[in-house]
Design a protein around this motif. Structure first.
Motif, short mmCIF file in Angstrom:
data_model
loop_
_atom_site.label_atom_id
_atom_site.label_comp_id
_atom_site.label_asym_id
_atom_site.label_seq_id
_atom_site.Cartn_x
_atom_site.Cartn_y
_atom_site.Cartn_z
N THR A 147 43.83 48.58 57.73
CA THR A 147 43.54 48.39 59.15
C THR A 147 42.41 49.31 59.53
OG1 THR A 147 44.52 48.29 61.37
CG2 THR A 147 45.16 50.14 59.99
N THR A 148 41.81 49.06 60.68
CA THR A 148 40.66 49.85 61.10
C THR A 148 41.11 51.13 61.81
OG1 THR A 148 40.57 48.60 63.17
CG2 THR A 148 39.16 47.85 61.36
N ASP A 175 36.42 40.29 67.94
CA ASP A 175 35.97 41.61 67.45
C ASP A 175 34.50 41.62 67.05
OD1 ASP A 175 38.46 42.54 67.96
OD2 ASP A 175 39.00 43.00 65.90
N THR A 211 35.30 48.32 60.97
CA THR A 211 35.39 47.06 61.71
C THR A 211 35.53 45.92 60.70
OG1 THR A 211 33.06 46.35 61.75
CG2 THR A 211 33.71 48.04 63.36
N LEU A 212 35.71 44.72 61.22
CA LEU A 212 35.80 43.55 60.34
C LEU A 212 34.49 43.27 59.61
CD1 LEU A 212 37.77 41.01 62.58
CD2 LEU A 212 38.63 42.26 60.60
N ARG A 222 39.12 54.01 64.42
CA ARG A 222 37.87 54.33 65.11
C ARG A 222 37.48 55.79 65.00
NH1 ARG A 222 39.24 51.55 70.93
NH2 ARG A 222 39.30 49.37 70.26
N THR A 278 36.85 46.52 67.60
CA THR A 278 38.19 46.45 67.01
C THR A 278 39.20 46.45 68.14
OG1 THR A 278 38.39 48.87 66.86
CG2 THR A 278 37.49 47.71 64.94
N ASN A 284 44.57 43.35 62.84
CA ASN A 284 43.92 43.96 61.67
C ASN A 284 43.98 45.46 61.77
OD1 ASN A 284 42.41 44.08 59.31
ND2 ASN A 284 40.54 44.38 60.48
N HIS A 298 37.68 51.57 56.36
CA HIS A 298 37.66 50.39 57.23
C HIS A 298 37.36 50.78 58.67
CE1 HIS A 298 38.10 46.28 57.98
NE2 HIS A 298 39.41 46.11 57.90
N LYS A 302 41.64 39.12 68.21
CA LYS A 302 40.92 39.59 67.02
C LYS A 302 39.69 38.74 66.74
CE LYS A 302 41.62 42.35 64.73
NZ LYS A 302 41.10 43.73 64.84
N ASP A 343 43.10 52.31 71.66
CA ASP A 343 42.75 50.89 71.75
C ASP A 343 41.85 50.66 72.95
OD1 ASP A 343 42.83 48.36 70.70
OD2 ASP A 343 44.71 47.78 71.65
#
Length: 541
Positions: free
Chosen positions: A415-416, A460, A351-352, A418, A451, A541, A349, A457, A267
């Motif tokens: 969910t994302t 983001d 990013t948004l 990375r 993210t 998310n 997934h 959120k 994160d």
């Protein structure tokens, strides 16, 4: 004009001259101190000798984390991560401004200053930077040669001058170090006060660990760095191997494929290692980044695709896509009859903005379903977004209805992620349509991640668009997959279809498939199961 420049430059030159003298004096003092300690001992060996020992497998290794494991000699980036991710932008700026003073102080005083700035007023219960953020940056700083020494020993004890909450998760969870001896932070009413316990308590802990286990108390070997040696901490070692700064500079970085445990989740907003110069550049960029992010959002919301795409490209946004001749990529979907269904686009997934970039690739609006989205993102989204309920029957009916109205995009990971991994795909989409189009997407950033698991959120997209040159790749060339018909006639289960699509996307992206889920991610990063709400501050998310 020349006199004005002289007046400005002279204090700066004077400051750096004092700084240089202080650093040289500290180096001479450490060299003289270490040489006096070493001359009184007879068990010190040079680092290369430990690499040729074959009997280390039954040894207990006591090693210094900063001196014998990490390549970098600076601790500033790790404290900057704590300040930025746990304390916010203002605290990080204060730490950066104090950096010249920290360089002038002794090592111990500089360390205590950084601890005070970074930890004062931080709630102990909510501090997760040590488990969610720092392990990634520590792993990227591990020297391969130092790691090989660790791996060759059966039992390992990591000794560090950093607060234990910063390094314990990294050593235990990712390097399988059994015992970690670090500095303890003082806590008042559940909050850190920015003070560390005295060193002698750390020594007592180490002695209890070593002397409390007969296996560990015999055949003990030490591993540290010249100038980073605490005799009392290593007093139980029969031999101590010392590595020089020159040796460490020649070390290689630990390759990702040799991590004892793969780094899948992490994160935090910072995508770069925050060295002093990098941090200064970030703070100088932030005003421009916020401005250009707002500009990009305004253009994307207000202009048609044919106008917004070239303008956004001019601002630094990059979109690389691989079209499919079998899938329409520029024509709007015709009106569907009751028996017809639209195409179901299935994306991994990142990013948004995944559905939005797919919409830009197709040059037409496309509906997307999401398990969670902040209210602000819903309002600003230039495409239709439908919130799902996680009730399988209800969500299935909703998706059936949307497909009868046109094309739909879904991200079944939920969910994302990375890193180059794909989480387990929810199989609900496999029963919705026979026209499933796998879409492999990937996002690349240069400064900020778009993210978060524990932050706001609603910010983001702003953070992603604050990057100077954010890049998206969209691959539509993977063909179609039959879903509902194969599930209903028993040829393949919905899980088989979901796993097949996951494998197609992993091969196209070069990622690795996992069976980890959204719940696993949030338990690791945020200490919860990712339960969502519509509130901007709490939705995940």
């Amino acid at each position: 004009m020349a006199s004005l420049a002289f007046v400005i430059i002279q204090p700066i030159a004077f400051f750096f001259r004092i700084l240089l003298k202080k650093l040289i004096r500290n180096q001479r003092y450490l060299r003289r101190k270490s040489s006096n300690v070493y001359s009184s001992q007879f068990k010190f060996q040079k680092y290369p000798l430990i690499c040729h020992r074959s009997e280390l497998s039954d040894q207990t290794l006591i090693f210094n984390v900063e001196g014998a494991l990490l390549k970098s000699s600076s601790l500033f980036p790790y404290f900057m991560l704590v300040a930025f991710e746990a304390g916010g932008l203002l605290r990080a700026f204060v730490l950066l401004m104090l950096y010249p003073l920290i360089c002038l102080l002794s090592y111990e005083k500089g360390l205590r200053t950084m601890v005070m700035v970074c930890f004062f007023g931080i709630k102990k219960e909510s501090f997760r930077v040590g488990t969610a953020v720092l392990p990634k940056f520590f792993l990227e700083d591990v020297g391969l040669e130092g790691f090989e020494v660790l791996r060759s020993c059966e039992r390992k004890v990591g000794v560090t001058e950093l607060p234990q909450v910063m390094v314990e998760s990294f050593l235990r969870d990712y390097l399988q170090v059994e015992f970690v001896v670090g500095r303890q932070l003082k806590v008042v009413c559940g909050y850190y006060v920015g003070l560390m316990e005295e060193k002698r308590k750390d020594r007592a802990i180490l002695e209890r660990i070593v002397l409390g286990d007969p296996k560990m108390s015999s055949n003990i070997v030490g591993f540290s760095k010249f100038g980073k040696f605490d005799h009392q901490m290593f007093s139980h070692c029969k031999e101590i191997y010392m590595v020089s700064e020159t040796d460490k500079r020649s070390w290689h970085h630990l390759p990702r494929d040799t991590y004892p445990k793969p780094l899948i989740f992490h994160d935090g907003r910072l995508a770069v290692r925050p060295t002093p110069l990098t941090t200064l550049a970030l703070f100088m960029w932030v005003p421009f980044g916020v401005t250009i992010s707002i500009l990009r959002i305004t253009i994307a919301l207000s202009l048609p695709f044919d106008f917004s795409i070239p303008i956004l490209s001019f601002t630094g946004l990059r979109l690389v896509y691989t079209p499919s001749p079998k899938c329409p990529n520029s024509q709007p979907s015709p009106k569907l009859s009751k028996q017809q269904k639209g195409l179901l686009y299935v994306c991994n997934h990142r990013t948004l903005l995944d559905p939005l970039y797919l919409s830009f690739t197709l040059k037409r609006p496309i509906t997307t379903v999401t398990y969670s989205l902040s209210r602000m993102s819903e309002i600003l989204a230039p495409i239709q977004t439908i919130r799902l309920t996680r009730d399988r029957d209800q969500d299935g009916k909703m998706m059936e209805k949307l497909l009868s109205q046109g094309d739909l995009v879904v991200c079944p990971e939920g969910t994302t992620c990375r890193e180059p991994y794909l989480l387990r795909f929810s199989p609900l989409f496999a029963e919705m349509s026979d026209d499933i189009v796998p879409v492999a997407v990937n996002a690349h950033v240069d400064m900020f991640y778009g993210t978060t698991a524990g932050g706001f959120k609603c910010l983001d997209p702003v953070y992603f668009l604050m990057n100077a040159f954010p890049k998206y790749t969209v691959n539509l060339s993977l063909g179609k997959v039959c879903g509902s018909s194969t599930c209903h006639d028993g040829r393949e289960s919905r899980f088989g279809v979901a796993n097949h699509v996951q494998c197609l996307l992993s091969e196209a992206l070069g990622f690795e498939c996992t069976m980890l889920t959204r719940k696993d991610k949030y338990l690791i990063l945020a200490g919860n199961e990712g339960i969502v709400s519509s509130d901007c501050n709490k939705s995940k998310n």
